[in-house]
Structure formats: C-alpha cells, structure tokens
Design a protein around this motif. Structure first.
Motif, PDB file in Angstrom:
ATOM      1  N   ALA A  46       0.863  -1.180   0.000  1.00 32.14           N
ATOM      2  CA  ALA A  46       0.000   0.000   0.000  1.00 32.14           C
ATOM      3  C   ALA A  46       0.900   1.232   0.000  1.00 32.14           C
ATOM      4  O   ALA A  46       2.081   1.162   0.361  1.00 32.14           O
ATOM      5  N   THR A  47       0.331   2.361  -0.405  1.00 32.54           N
ATOM      6  CA  THR A  47       1.082   3.605  -0.527  1.00 32.54           C
ATOM      7  C   THR A  47       0.535   4.639   0.440  1.00 32.54           C
ATOM      8  O   THR A  47      -0.680   4.860   0.488  1.00 32.54           O
ATOM      9  N   ALA A  48       1.410   5.252   1.218  1.00 29.99           N
ATOM     10  CA  ALA A  48       0.986   6.311   2.132  1.00 29.99           C
ATOM     11  C   ALA A  48       0.422   7.486   1.339  1.00 29.99           C
ATOM     12  O   ALA A  48       0.833   7.747   0.198  1.00 29.99           O
ATOM     13  N   ARG A  49      -0.526   8.192   1.960  1.00 26.05           N
ATOM     14  CA  ARG A  49      -1.199   9.295   1.284  1.00 26.05           C
ATOM     15  C   ARG A  49      -1.429  10.455   2.246  1.00 26.05           C
ATOM     16  O   ARG A  49      -1.717  10.235   3.425  1.00 26.05           O
ATOM     17  N   THR A  50      -1.347  11.667   1.720  1.00 21.16           N
ATOM     18  CA  THR A  50      -1.717  12.850   2.493  1.00 21.16           C
ATOM     19  C   THR A  50      -3.166  13.212   2.181  1.00 21.16           C
ATOM     20  O   THR A  50      -3.811  12.607   1.325  1.00 21.16           O
ATOM     21  N   GLN A  51      -3.672  14.215   2.904  1.00 21.84           N
ATOM     22  CA  GLN A  51      -5.098  14.552   2.821  1.00 21.84           C
ATOM     23  C   GLN A  51      -5.426  15.283   1.512  1.00 21.84           C
ATOM     24  O   GLN A  51      -4.628  16.062   1.005  1.00 21.84           O
ATOM     25  N   SER A  52      -6.641  15.044   1.013  1.00 23.10           N
ATOM     26  CA  SER A  52      -6.953  15.304  -0.390  1.00 23.10           C
ATOM     27  C   SER A  52      -6.925  16.772  -0.794  1.00 23.10           C
ATOM     28  O   SER A  52      -7.416  17.655  -0.095  1.00 23.10           O
ATOM     29  N   SER A  53      -6.310  16.992  -1.957  1.00 22.00           N
ATOM     30  CA  SER A  53      -6.217  18.303  -2.585  1.00 22.00           C
ATOM     31  C   SER A  53      -5.691  18.101  -3.990  1.00 22.00           C
ATOM     32  O   SER A  53      -4.961  17.135  -4.254  1.00 22.00           O
ATOM     33  N   ILE A  54      -6.069  18.998  -4.908  1.00 22.08           N
ATOM     34  CA  ILE A  54      -5.522  18.951  -6.258  1.00 22.08           C
ATOM     35  C   ILE A  54      -5.080  20.350  -6.679  1.00 22.08           C
ATOM     36  O   ILE A  54      -5.533  21.360  -6.126  1.00 22.08           O
ATOM     37  N   PHE A  55      -4.203  20.402  -7.666  1.00 19.95           N
ATOM     38  CA  PHE A  55      -3.762  21.656  -8.289  1.00 19.95           C
ATOM     39  C   PHE A  55      -4.054  21.533  -9.768  1.00 19.95           C
ATOM     40  O   PHE A  55      -3.630  20.567 -10.423  1.00 19.95           O
ATOM     41  N   VAL A  56      -4.801  22.488 -10.304  1.00 16.25           N
ATOM     42  CA  VAL A  56      -5.241  22.437 -11.701  1.00 16.25           C
ATOM     43  C   VAL A  56      -4.654  23.624 -12.450  1.00 16.25           C
ATOM     44  O   VAL A  56      -4.774  24.778 -11.994  1.00 16.25           O
ATOM     45  N   ALA A  57      -4.030  23.366 -13.591  1.00 19.83           N
ATOM     46  CA  ALA A  57      -3.432  24.430 -14.386  1.00 19.83           C
ATOM     47  C   ALA A  57      -3.650  24.145 -15.867  1.00 19.83           C
ATOM     48  O   ALA A  57      -3.722  22.980 -16.284  1.00 19.83           O
ATOM     49  N   PRO A  58      -3.771  25.186 -16.679  1.00 18.29           N
ATOM     50  CA  PRO A  58      -3.861  24.975 -18.128  1.00 18.29           C
ATOM     51  C   PRO A  58      -2.534  24.447 -18.658  1.00 18.29           C
ATOM     52  O   PRO A  58      -1.477  24.632 -18.026  1.00 18.29           O
ATOM     53  N   ASP A  59      -2.564  23.808 -19.807  1.00 11.93           N
ATOM     54  CA  ASP A  59      -1.332  23.256 -20.374  1.00 11.93           C
ATOM     55  C   ASP A  59      -0.281  24.332 -20.613  1.00 11.93           C
ATOM     56  O   ASP A  59       0.918  24.102 -20.454  1.00 11.93           O
ATOM     57  N   GLN A  60      -0.735  25.507 -21.021  1.00 21.03           N
ATOM     58  CA  GLN A  60       0.177  26.616 -21.247  1.00 21.03           C
ATOM     59  C   GLN A  60       0.165  27.519 -20.019  1.00 21.03           C
ATOM     60  O   GLN A  60      -0.840  28.102 -19.670  1.00 21.03           O
ATOM     61  N   GLY A  61       1.282  27.615 -19.334  1.00 24.11           N
ATOM     62  CA  GLY A  61       1.363  28.474 -18.160  1.00 24.11           C
ATOM     63  C   GLY A  61       1.657  27.695 -16.900  1.00 24.11           C
ATOM     64  O   GLY A  61       1.287  26.525 -16.763  1.00 24.11           O
ATOM     65  N   GLU A  62       2.328  28.367 -15.967  1.00 28.85           N
ATOM     66  CA  GLU A  62       2.727  27.710 -14.717  1.00 28.85           C
ATOM     67  C   GLU A  62       1.704  27.888 -13.603  1.00 28.85           C
ATOM     68  O   GLU A  62       1.554  27.030 -12.747  1.00 28.85           O
ATOM     69  N   ASP A  63       1.027  29.027 -13.576  1.00 27.42           N
ATOM     70  CA  ASP A  63       0.122  29.321 -12.474  1.00 27.42           C
ATOM     71  C   ASP A  63      -1.188  28.564 -12.616  1.00 27.42           C
ATOM     72  O   ASP A  63      -1.681  28.331 -13.728  1.00 27.42           O
ATOM     73  N   GLY A  64      -1.754  28.192 -11.458  1.00 25.88           N
ATOM     74  CA  GLY A  64      -2.985  27.424 -11.493  1.00 25.88           C
ATOM     75  C   GLY A  64      -3.798  27.601 -10.230  1.00 25.88           C
ATOM     76  O   GLY A  64      -3.535  28.484  -9.395  1.00 25.88           O
ATOM     77  N   LEU A  65      -4.785  26.738 -10.084  1.00 29.77           N
ATOM     78  CA  LEU A  65      -5.774  26.807  -9.008  1.00 29.77           C
ATOM     79  C   LEU A  65      -5.563  25.675  -8.016  1.00 29.77           C
ATOM     80  O   LEU A  65      -5.540  24.498  -8.390  1.00 29.77           O
TER      81      LEU A  65
END
Length: 306
Positions: free
Chosen positions: A34-53
C-alpha cells in the motif's frame, strides 16, 4: 489541462496518526502493499502556463508543496504557482492548509460559497485569522452551474453545483443543510476543450448530476468508504457512510454502479480515500474489483491529463 493530485486520502491521511487498523499498521510496518497518502487536494493548471488553481487546502499543504516542485517555480525571491484557492466545503481537512499560505505578500484570492464563508468566519474562523497576515480576497461562488473564471489563471472555466452531503461539525448549519455546504466542480480547459468533474465528498448522485459526470473526460469522485457500514463494523463510529455524507463504493446504488454507467471513454478515479477502506491494500479483492470495472485509485503526486 494538468491535474496534479497533491493528496488523495480522507481526513487524517494514510496511515492515520493514531490508527492501528489492519491497513494503517500494515503500511507502517511494510507488511502491506500500500502507498501512504496525504489529505486530499488537487492543483489544476492549463497546459500553457505555470500558475494554477489550488482546489482545497489540506493540513498537509507544506509537505505537498515540497513534494510537487511545480507549485514552487522559483521565478523570484518569493514565488508560488498558486494563483488562487477554491474550497469545495468547509471541512478541516480541506481548509486548514490556508494558514500555511499566510506569508503571501498580497491577499489570497479565495473562491468559496456563502455557506463555506460562514463556516470559516463563525465555526472555524480561519478567514479572520488570515486577516492578520496576508488576508484574502473572497470571490463568491454561487453553485448554480454558471461558468466563472479563476483570478490569475487564464484558460480555466469552472462551474459549481450543490451536492448532497454534510456540513462540518462546527458549521452553523450542520443540522440544517444549506446549498453550497458542499459543491462539485466541472472544470473546462478553454483551449483543448477537455473537461474534468471533481467531487471528493459526494453523498448522492441525482440524474442531473450524473449528466454532468457523463459529459466529462475524467471524473475524480468520492472514494471515502467501501461499504456503508465500514466504520460501524470496525467499532470506530456509530454512523454509516451515508450518514456523514459519503456514497460508498459497493452495494446497491453505490459508486461502482454509477461509474459503470458512464461512457466508455470516461476516465474514472476515486479520491479522498479513508484509511479504513480496503481498496488501499493493492492486493485486496476490493482493489481487484475496481480494476475489473476500470476504476483507478488516485495517488499522491499523480499527474492527470483528462
């Protein structure tokens, strides 16, 4: 569109700090695949560009930033790729990471519903605390399905829909649900046209909600519990999964049945997995059943391109 899975576990993470169930004990000792996991969150960004949500701010956020260099592009003396944060609910495991962003040089754009803003002003006054540091610029989300953009992130189009779930225990409306206590997100990439549906807390799927899921190229949905009585059988709670706002994977009307109905091309992923859920055991019969249905279990650090 890039989706970086920062954390994939439910509240408490995996292994949970004080839990000695078969799964937590096994991953600690190395006797369980099994793989250890931290608490849920995601980072979403467009293909072009570094900044995201940043979608949800887990208590493990500092560890997640360290493990995901994409969040620290180092373009200046002080820098972050987190242009804005969005909260799907007011739960501890999705909000307290906001305090880790307090050293920002300017207020954090924060997207949330009125119900969540109320939770974080009254029940858990994080917004008032942040006001003594960087502060927040709150952007109001109305969960009516209308499209809105993300401040500082070009190319992402977001829609929010109200979900049936439970408000946090400290919420003023814990026992009187309000629209916006918990929301699901439809996120579109304006350039590619690709779409993802995200709902880590999901207590019920209505026909209208299923239509939104079916319109997506990938769905990341509630993977908290395998059975409705999981916590009761283990002697850890007196409440069912549905009682606390989570649709279990197995059984009549469970998540597997709903995901089976999606179009064949739709990628199906479970996120927000509780430490008691046997799908964390990669050799379990439950994990094999998910594989037969074409359902994936999210892992920390995973990159998803819908």
């Amino acid at each position: 569109m890039r989706i970086h899975v920062l954390g994939s576990a439910a509240g408490g993470g995996f292994p949970q700090w004080n839990c000695n169930c078969r799964l937590c004990a096994g991953v600690r000792s190395g006797t369980l695949r099994a793989t250890a996991r931290t608490q849920s969150s995601i980072f979403v960004a467009p293909d072009q560009g570094e900044d995201g949500l940043l979608v949800n701010a887990s208590p493990d956020l500092l560890q997640q930033i360290k493990s995901n260099p994409v969040l620290q592009p180092a373009r200046g003396l002080r820098d972050s790729a987190i242009a804005a944060a969005l909260l799907v609910d007011g739960q501890v495991d999705h909000t307290t990471g906001l305090l880790m962003l307090r050293e920002r040089s300017r207020p954090l754009p924060l997207l949330c519903t009125d119900a969540v803003a109320e939770d974080l002003t009254q029940g858990l006054p994080l917004l008032r605390v942040l006001g003594h540091f960087c502060g927040v610029e709150r952007c109001r989300i109305v969960p009516d399905g209308r499209v809105f953009e993300v401040p500082g992130v070009e190319g992402l189009l977001v829609r929010a829909v109200a979900l049936a779930s439970k408000a946090a225990p400290y919420s003023p409306h814990r026992d009187a649900p309000a629209p916006g206590d918990n929301i699901g997100l439809v996120i579109d990439d304006g350039a590619s046209g690709r779409r993802v549906f995200y709902a880590p807390g999901l207590g019920e799927i209505t026909p209208a909600l299923f239509d939104l899921m079916a319109s997506a190229d990938a769905v990341l949905v509630d993977g908290t519990f395998w059975t409705d009585d999981e916590m009761i059988r283990l002697g850890l709670s007196t409440k069912t999964a549905r009682d606390i706002g989570h649709l279990p994977q197995s059984g009549p009307g469970g998540m597997i049945e709903w995901l089976d109905r999606l179009p064949k091309h739709t990628r199906r992923l479970l996120i927000h997995v509780n430490n008691t859920n046997p799908i964390l055991d990669e050799d379990s019969a439950e994990r094999a059943e998910l594989a037969r249905h074409g359902i994936e279990v999210c892992e920390d650090g995973q990159l998803i391109r819908p």
